[in-house]
Enzyme design. Structure first.
Site, PDB file in Angstrom:
ATOM      1  N   GLN A 109      30.879  35.033   5.276  1.00 45.35           N
ATOM      2  CA  GLN A 109      30.692  34.499   3.923  1.00 45.35           C
ATOM      3  C   GLN A 109      31.463  33.195   3.771  1.00 45.35           C
ATOM      4  O   GLN A 109      31.336  32.511   2.764  1.00 45.35           O
ATOM      5  CB  GLN A 109      31.225  35.495   2.892  1.00 45.35           C
ATOM      6  CG  GLN A 109      30.458  36.793   2.828  1.00 45.35           C
ATOM      7  CD  GLN A 109      31.187  37.801   1.948  1.00 45.35           C
ATOM      8  OE1 GLN A 109      31.085  37.775   0.733  1.00 45.35           O
ATOM      9  NE2 GLN A 109      31.925  38.702   2.562  1.00 45.35           N
ATOM     10  N   HIS A 132      26.976  31.734   3.177  1.00 48.46           N
ATOM     11  CA  HIS A 132      27.189  30.960   1.948  1.00 48.46           C
ATOM     12  C   HIS A 132      27.241  29.459   2.218  1.00 48.46           C
ATOM     13  O   HIS A 132      27.722  28.703   1.378  1.00 48.46           O
ATOM     14  CB  HIS A 132      28.461  31.425   1.242  1.00 48.46           C
ATOM     15  CG  HIS A 132      28.353  32.818   0.681  1.00 48.46           C
ATOM     16  ND1 HIS A 132      29.416  33.546   0.210  1.00 48.46           N
ATOM     17  CD2 HIS A 132      27.264  33.626   0.518  1.00 48.46           C
ATOM     18  CE1 HIS A 132      29.010  34.738  -0.213  1.00 48.46           C
ATOM     19  NE2 HIS A 132      27.707  34.815  -0.022  1.00 48.46           N
ATOM     20  N   PRO A 230      44.062  44.623   4.654  1.00 49.45           N
ATOM     21  CA  PRO A 230      45.336  45.215   4.201  1.00 49.45           C
ATOM     22  C   PRO A 230      45.181  46.040   2.934  1.00 49.45           C
ATOM     23  O   PRO A 230      46.035  46.868   2.624  1.00 49.45           O
ATOM     24  CB  PRO A 230      46.237  44.000   3.934  1.00 49.45           C
ATOM     25  CG  PRO A 230      45.475  42.786   4.283  1.00 49.45           C
ATOM     26  CD  PRO A 230      44.070  43.149   4.617  1.00 49.45           C
TER      27      PRO A 230
END
Ligand code: OAD
Length: 261
Positions: A109, A132, A230
């Site tokens: 992206q 994108h 994370p």
């Protein structure tokens, strides 16, 4: 079932490595988090671009129509920022994977071009699909001609870049909110995801569609999903293995020939 592991649990790494080793086809789906350790800001979370900037002013066709100079100023700043950054260990490890194994497709992206830079450096056999677009691409708003990488002077409306063919205003070659993705690129990404035995999803909040739905195609085809992030995301519940770690820590370990090295 989801195995959520704090940091780099050796069992989860082993499970993820086994899935990758057995896969004939792999799709790697990346978001802004993979470039965070290169110094490129993410969009959401602490320090994210959308905390400081308004997406509706800077990343929509309506925002560009209202104030193209402001939009170009923001994109010129992001270009400068990215030019000061370099691919990190995760980009490089993934680029080597596409060089060394057939059947691996990277779908990103990100518009920063760091996967492509790493791929060129590695001599990869395939280039990443940029869902994108790219910060360094431009397109005419009138004739839609692809104008490539042009210098941008956003000092005033009069200095903004213009199309050589028709004189129309050039715009950044990225996908904005409310716009459709390039159907060819999206089609290839969807096919790669649907055929993959494993989707390796790295550093995306999994909030923006259609990109966020690609791992679901792998799942629907019976494949496994490995998530590296994370933080938890809406995809975490569908993941076969979750590596709760940064891309720079997890990806080199995941893809190393000898994980203990
Ligand atoms: P986001 O900024 O929404 O999410 C970044 C994700 O990366 C978060 O889930 C973080 O937890 C994670 N992350 C942060 N640091 C990381 C690290 N070092 N390693 C691994 N993961 C880390 O970015 P995207 O999901 O890519 O679209 O955002 C999707 C789209 O929204 C972007 O392409 C952009 C944005 O608006 C458009 O502009 C159209």
């Amino acid at each position: 079932m989801t195995d959520v592991v704090p940091d780099l649990d050796p069992g989860a790494i082993a499970q993820a490595r086994a899935l990758l080793a057995d896969a004939r086809r792999i799709v790697v789906l990346t978001g802004a988090g993979i470039s965070a350790e290169s110094g490129v800001p993410t969009f959401r979370g602490a320090g994210g671009l959308w905390k400081t900037f308004r997406a509706e002013d800077l990343a929509t066709p309506q925002g560009f129509a209202r104030d193209p100079r402001l939009v170009w100023e923001w994109y010129a700043w992001r270009r400068t920022l990215v030019l000061q950054c370099a691919p990190n260990l995760a980009h490089h490890a993934l680029a080597r994977l596409t060089r060394d194994r057939a059947g691996v497709t990277i779908v990103t992206q990100n518009v920063d071009g760091l996967h492509a830079r790493a791929a060129r450096e590695a001599g990869a056999r395939t280039m990443p699909l940029e869902l994108h677009g790219n910060l360094f691409a431009t397109r005419c708003i009138d004739c839609a001609r692809d104008a490539g990488d042009v210098q941008v002077d956003s000092a005033s409306f009069a200095t903004l870049p213009r199309c050589r063919a028709c004189g129309g205003l050039l715009r950044p070659g990225v996908v904005w909110f409310g716009e459709s993705l390039d159907p060819g690129v999206l089609g290839r990404a969807t096919e790669a995801a649907a055929l993959a035995d494993v989707a390796l999803v790295v550093g995306s909040s999994a909030l923006v569609h259609p990109a966020a739905g690609l791992a679901g195609h792998t799942r629907a085809g019976g494949g496994a999903v490995i998530e590296v992030n994370p933080d938890a995301t809406p995809l975490t519940g569908q993941a076969t293995v979750t590596l709760r770690a940064t891309a720079g820590a997890a990806i080199p370990r995941l893809l190393a020939a000898d994980p203990s090295a």
